[in-house]
Motif scaffolding. Structure first.
Motif, PDB file in Angstrom:
ATOM      1  N   TRP A  32       9.499  -2.898  -1.954  1.00  9.83           N
ATOM      2  CA  TRP A  32      10.261  -1.660  -2.090  1.00  9.83           C
ATOM      3  C   TRP A  32      11.168  -1.693  -3.319  1.00  9.83           C
ATOM      4  CZ3 TRP A  32      15.659  -0.801  -0.966  1.00  9.83           C
ATOM      5  CH2 TRP A  32      16.029   0.542  -0.964  1.00  9.83           C
ATOM      6  N   ARG A  55       3.680   1.715   1.969  1.00  7.89           N
ATOM      7  CA  ARG A  55       4.326   1.948   3.258  1.00  7.89           C
ATOM      8  C   ARG A  55       5.568   1.072   3.411  1.00  7.89           C
ATOM      9  NH1 ARG A  55      -1.222   1.177   4.486  1.00  7.89           N
ATOM     10  NH2 ARG A  55      -2.246   3.138   4.905  1.00  7.89           N
ATOM     11  N   HIS A  56       6.307   0.919   2.349  1.00  5.47           N
ATOM     12  CA  HIS A  56       7.436  -0.016   2.346  1.00  5.47           C
ATOM     13  C   HIS A  56       8.448   0.271   3.440  1.00  5.47           C
ATOM     14  CE1 HIS A  56       6.292   0.468  -2.041  1.00  5.47           C
ATOM     15  NE2 HIS A  56       5.775  -0.688  -1.677  1.00  5.47           N
ATOM     16  N   ARG A 116       0.819  -1.217   0.000  1.00  6.93           N
ATOM     17  CA  ARG A 116       0.000   0.000   0.000  1.00  6.93           C
ATOM     18  C   ARG A 116       0.849   1.260   0.000  1.00  6.93           C
ATOM     19  NH1 ARG A 116      -3.790  -2.183   4.528  1.00  6.93           N
ATOM     20  NH2 ARG A 116      -4.984  -3.673   3.313  1.00  6.93           N
ATOM     21  N   ARG A 119       8.301   2.188   6.147  1.00  9.39           N
ATOM     22  CA  ARG A 119       7.775   2.109   7.509  1.00  9.39           C
ATOM     23  C   ARG A 119       7.635   0.659   7.943  1.00  9.39           C
ATOM     24  NH1 ARG A 119       2.418   5.138   8.553  1.00  9.39           N
ATOM     25  NH2 ARG A 119       3.834   6.886   8.365  1.00  9.39           N
TER      26      ARG A 119
END
Length: 127
Positions: free
Chosen positions: A126, A77-78, A75, A80
């Motif tokens: 990522w 938020r790689h 989504r 984090r």
């Protein structure tokens, strides 16, 4: 086609890749290096090898959490997820290493397993 500018995703990945490779290597080392030490761990926890093996198996079952954790990472938020996952992995390893009994050891193993699975999925997303 224009060359990649600083701050664009390809440059971001190239800059962070050595750190991610080192993190992946160390987490794999911590995740896979438990097997030869199960007998001493069992002696230290004053329990049987089978009981410690069950705790290790429960950590292996955390691999089933890869799909939902991967969905979170995809989504956007790689980073984090990678940071939180490495923190969970490290915390789980520390809890397992300092555990006074099998129950706490198992919780530490499960936390480290969830952290490892989340990190690997987020790293793949990522890149």
């Amino acid at each position: 086609m224009h060359p990649v500018q600083p701050g664009e995703p390809a440059t971001d990945v190239a800059r962070g890749l050595p750190v991610q490779i080192a993190a992946r290597f160390l987490s794999n080392l911590g995740f896979r290096l438990v097997f030869p030490f199960l007998p001493p761990i069992a002696r230290g926890l004053d329990t049987s090898l089978g009981t410690v093996g069950v705790a290790h198996s429960e950590r292996e079952l955390t691999g089933l959490s890869a799909l939902p954790l991967g969905a979170v990472a995809h989504r956007g938020r790689h980073r984090r997820v990678m940071v939180l996952a490495l923190a969970a992995f490290a915390a789980g390893c520390l809890v397992a290493a300092g555990s006074p009994g099998v129950g706490v050891f198992t919780l530490g193993m499960v936390a480290s397993g969830i952290g490892k699975v989340a990190f690997d999925g987020a790293l793949g997303a990522w890149i």
